[in-house]
Scaffold this motif. Structure first.
Motif, mmCIF file in Angstrom:
data_model
loop_
_atom_site.group_PDB
_atom_site.id
_atom_site.type_symbol
_atom_site.label_atom_id
_atom_site.label_comp_id
_atom_site.label_asym_id
_atom_site.label_seq_id
_atom_site.Cartn_x
_atom_site.Cartn_y
_atom_site.Cartn_z
ATOM 1 N N HIS A 165 0.834 -1.201 0.000
ATOM 2 C CA HIS A 165 0.000 0.000 0.000
ATOM 3 C C HIS A 165 0.870 1.253 0.000
ATOM 4 O O HIS A 165 1.896 1.305 0.686
ATOM 5 C CB HIS A 165 -0.908 0.006 1.230
ATOM 6 C CG HIS A 165 -1.727 -1.234 1.345
ATOM 7 N ND1 HIS A 165 -2.933 -1.385 0.721
ATOM 8 C CD2 HIS A 165 -1.498 -2.401 1.983
ATOM 9 C CE1 HIS A 165 -3.421 -2.580 0.985
ATOM 10 N NE2 HIS A 165 -2.552 -3.226 1.740
ATOM 11 N N LEU A 166 0.434 2.267 -0.733
ATOM 12 C CA LEU A 166 1.166 3.523 -0.865
ATOM 13 C C LEU A 166 0.477 4.632 -0.077
ATOM 14 O O LEU A 166 -0.747 4.782 -0.159
ATOM 15 C CB LEU A 166 1.246 3.934 -2.340
ATOM 16 C CG LEU A 166 1.833 5.298 -2.658
ATOM 17 C CD1 LEU A 166 3.302 5.363 -2.274
ATOM 18 C CD2 LEU A 166 1.650 5.629 -4.126
ATOM 19 N N THR A 167 1.265 5.405 0.681
ATOM 20 C CA THR A 167 0.788 6.607 1.349
ATOM 21 C C THR A 167 1.669 7.744 0.855
ATOM 22 O O THR A 167 2.903 7.630 0.891
ATOM 23 C CB THR A 167 0.928 6.477 2.884
ATOM 24 O OG1 THR A 167 0.256 5.294 3.298
ATOM 25 C CG2 THR A 167 0.330 7.674 3.578
ATOM 26 N N CYS A 168 1.042 8.817 0.399
ATOM 27 C CA CYS A 168 1.804 9.960 -0.117
ATOM 28 C C CYS A 168 1.975 11.021 0.961
ATOM 29 O O CYS A 168 1.134 11.172 1.845
ATOM 30 C CB CYS A 168 1.093 10.576 -1.317
ATOM 31 S SG CYS A 168 1.044 9.473 -2.737
ATOM 32 N N LYS A 169 3.074 11.764 0.860
ATOM 33 C CA LYS A 169 3.342 12.866 1.787
ATOM 34 C C LYS A 169 2.342 13.990 1.523
ATOM 35 O O LYS A 169 1.734 14.060 0.446
ATOM 36 C CB LYS A 169 4.774 13.378 1.595
ATOM 37 C CG LYS A 169 5.828 12.385 2.023
ATOM 38 C CD LYS A 169 7.227 12.935 1.794
ATOM 39 C CE LYS A 169 8.274 11.905 2.169
ATOM 40 N NZ LYS A 169 9.625 12.368 1.846
ATOM 41 N N PHE A 188 0.990 15.747 -1.915
ATOM 42 C CA PHE A 188 1.140 14.821 -3.023
ATOM 43 C C PHE A 188 -0.045 13.864 -3.051
ATOM 44 O O PHE A 188 -0.676 13.623 -2.017
ATOM 45 C CB PHE A 188 2.448 14.025 -2.899
ATOM 46 C CG PHE A 188 3.669 14.856 -3.092
ATOM 47 C CD1 PHE A 188 4.300 14.903 -4.330
ATOM 48 C CD2 PHE A 188 4.184 15.617 -2.053
ATOM 49 C CE1 PHE A 188 5.429 15.680 -4.516
ATOM 50 C CE2 PHE A 188 5.306 16.398 -2.230
ATOM 51 C CZ PHE A 188 5.932 16.438 -3.469
ATOM 52 N N VAL A 189 -0.342 13.336 -4.210
ATOM 53 C CA VAL A 189 -1.454 12.387 -4.361
ATOM 54 C C VAL A 189 -0.970 11.168 -5.146
ATOM 55 O O VAL A 189 0.012 11.239 -5.890
ATOM 56 C CB VAL A 189 -2.671 13.025 -5.095
ATOM 57 C CG1 VAL A 189 -3.266 14.145 -4.274
ATOM 58 C CG2 VAL A 189 -2.284 13.514 -6.481
ATOM 59 N N THR A 190 -1.672 10.073 -4.970
ATOM 60 C CA THR A 190 -1.328 8.869 -5.730
ATOM 61 C C THR A 190 -1.812 9.028 -7.154
ATOM 62 O O THR A 190 -2.819 9.678 -7.420
ATOM 63 C CB THR A 190 -1.987 7.623 -5.115
ATOM 64 O OG1 THR A 190 -3.390 7.795 -5.125
ATOM 65 C CG2 THR A 190 -1.508 7.381 -3.718
ATOM 66 N N LEU A 191 -1.115 8.436 -8.050
ATOM 67 C CA LEU A 191 -1.510 8.445 -9.445
ATOM 68 C C LEU A 191 -1.756 7.004 -9.847
ATOM 69 O O LEU A 191 -0.889 6.155 -9.661
ATOM 70 C CB LEU A 191 -0.405 9.068 -10.312
ATOM 71 C CG LEU A 191 -0.795 9.365 -11.754
ATOM 72 C CD1 LEU A 191 -1.886 10.417 -11.809
ATOM 73 C CD2 LEU A 191 0.408 9.834 -12.539
ATOM 74 N N ASP A 192 -2.920 6.707 -10.329
ATOM 75 C CA ASP A 192 -3.336 5.386 -10.799
ATOM 76 C C ASP A 192 -3.816 4.487 -9.671
ATOM 77 O O ASP A 192 -4.926 4.045 -9.686
ATOM 78 C CB ASP A 192 -2.224 4.690 -11.604
ATOM 79 C CG ASP A 192 -2.683 3.369 -12.200
ATOM 80 O OD1 ASP A 192 -3.849 3.276 -12.609
ATOM 81 O OD2 ASP A 192 -1.882 2.431 -12.247
ATOM 82 N N ALA A 193 -2.999 4.199 -8.662
ATOM 83 C CA ALA A 193 -3.416 3.230 -7.646
ATOM 84 C C ALA A 193 -2.723 3.493 -6.314
ATOM 85 O O ALA A 193 -1.618 4.018 -6.276
ATOM 86 C CB ALA A 193 -3.092 1.814 -8.118
#
Length: 170
Positions: A74-78, A81-86
């Motif tokens: 799982h990805l968490t952005c700072k 920033f936002v996730t791109l795609d998934a």
């Protein structure tokens, strides 16, 4: 006489059991099946630019997670920033289902929502790297929160679901 009859009966039962054993052949155990081909693992950097990736129950070696096929990360952005795609990816026999990375958006819409001060909101705000632009985009017809919005193309945004200020999902 009775004792003789019981002995004969017992002898007949033993012979029938022996004959049954000879007629039934035991089937040999099948040879052990070869072990399933081991699935390939995936490597992923836990610290992509402007984000953090977590993979539960996964070892970290030489700066990368070693992820078994079928497991997810799982990805968490700072902030900013936002996730791109998934936001999530799955290791599928050595390949990832999605690439995970964070981007700084040129602009972002904040649609509806809930504020501690004002409650459920109907506002739509455009957030850019230059700041927040209020009253540029018309408000929603009714106050909504818990909705999903996405950009379809450069000029179209779709907002779905959510709950109005009375709690109705209309």
């Amino acid at each position: 006489i009775e004792l003789q009859r019981q002995k004969e009966l017992l002898e007949r039962i033993r012979k029938e059991q022996e004959r049954a054993k000879q007629l039934t052949t035991t089937t040999p155990k099948p040879p052990p099946t070869p072990a399933a081909k081991e699935l390939k693992k995936c490597l992923i950097n836990p610290w992509p630019e402007s984000g953090n990736i977590t993979c539960l129950n996964t070892p970290l070696a030489r700066g990368n997670y070693i992820v078994k096929s079928g497991n997810k990360c799982h990805l968490t952005c700072k902030k900013g920033f936002v996730t791109l795609d998934a936001k999530e990816t799955e290791c599928q026999n050595g390949r990832w289902s999605h690439k995970l990375y964070c981007v700084q958006p040129g602009a972002m819409l904040v649609v509806g929502g809930r504020s501690d001060t004002y409650g459920v909101l109907s506002s739509v705000e455009l957030v850019t790297s230059g700041g927040v632009c209020r009253n540029i985009i018309p408000n929603l017809p009714t106050m909504r929160w818990k909705m999903v919005s996405a950009s379809i193309d450069a000029d179209t945004v779709v907002a779905c679901g959510g709950i109005n200020f009375l709690g109705d999902p209309k």
